[in-house]
Motif scaffolding. Structure first.
Motif, PDB file in Angstrom:
ATOM      1  N   TYR A 189     -13.061 -45.711  11.439  1.00  0.00           N
ATOM      2  CA  TYR A 189     -11.742 -45.238  11.045  1.00  0.00           C
ATOM      3  C   TYR A 189     -11.829 -43.785  10.587  1.00  0.00           C
ATOM      4  N   ARG A 190     -10.706 -43.139  10.481  1.00  0.00           N
ATOM      5  CA  ARG A 190     -10.665 -41.738  10.047  1.00  0.00           C
ATOM      6  C   ARG A 190     -11.200 -41.562   8.635  1.00  0.00           C
ATOM      7  N   ASP A 191     -10.997 -42.554   7.793  1.00  0.00           N
ATOM      8  CA  ASP A 191     -11.446 -42.445   6.405  1.00  0.00           C
ATOM      9  C   ASP A 191     -12.920 -42.796   6.232  1.00  0.00           C
TER      10      ASP A 191
END
Length: 100
Positions: A12-14
């Motif tokens: 994920y982006r995080d």
């Protein structure tokens, strides 16, 4: 034949990750079926993420300022006036306005 499994990872982006695992035996048919299952599982998660992002984008665009709309209308009128002039004149320079 020995048992094997197909694995996939979604980052994920995080920075979080999700692991996807599908058991499969050593045959080609089982591998193809496993890949299709893996693809479907990951697609389901990605679809959910896309829908969440669309929801957040739609909410943020609903808060458009009237000032931005007025600027857009002004730019359209300027463009229309410029196209009505003869093509022999060079276009006038536009000054950028800084928005805070």
């Amino acid at each position: 034949m020995a048992a094997c499994e197909l694995q996939g990872e979604l980052k994920y982006r995080d920075g979080r990750t999700s692991q996807f695992t599908v058991p499969a035996d050593g045959s080609l048919k089982a591998m193809i079926t496993g890949i299709k299952k893996l693809n479907a599982d990951i697609s389901e998660v990605l679809t959910t993420l896309v829908e969440q992002e669309r929801g957040s984008v739609e909410n943020s665009t609903a808060d458009v300022d009237d000032e931005e709309e007025a600027d857009s209308d002004e730019e359209e009128r300027t463009t229309e006036m410029a196209t009505k002039k003869s093509n022999s004149e060079p276009p006038k320079k536009r000054m950028k306005t800084l928005r805070s």
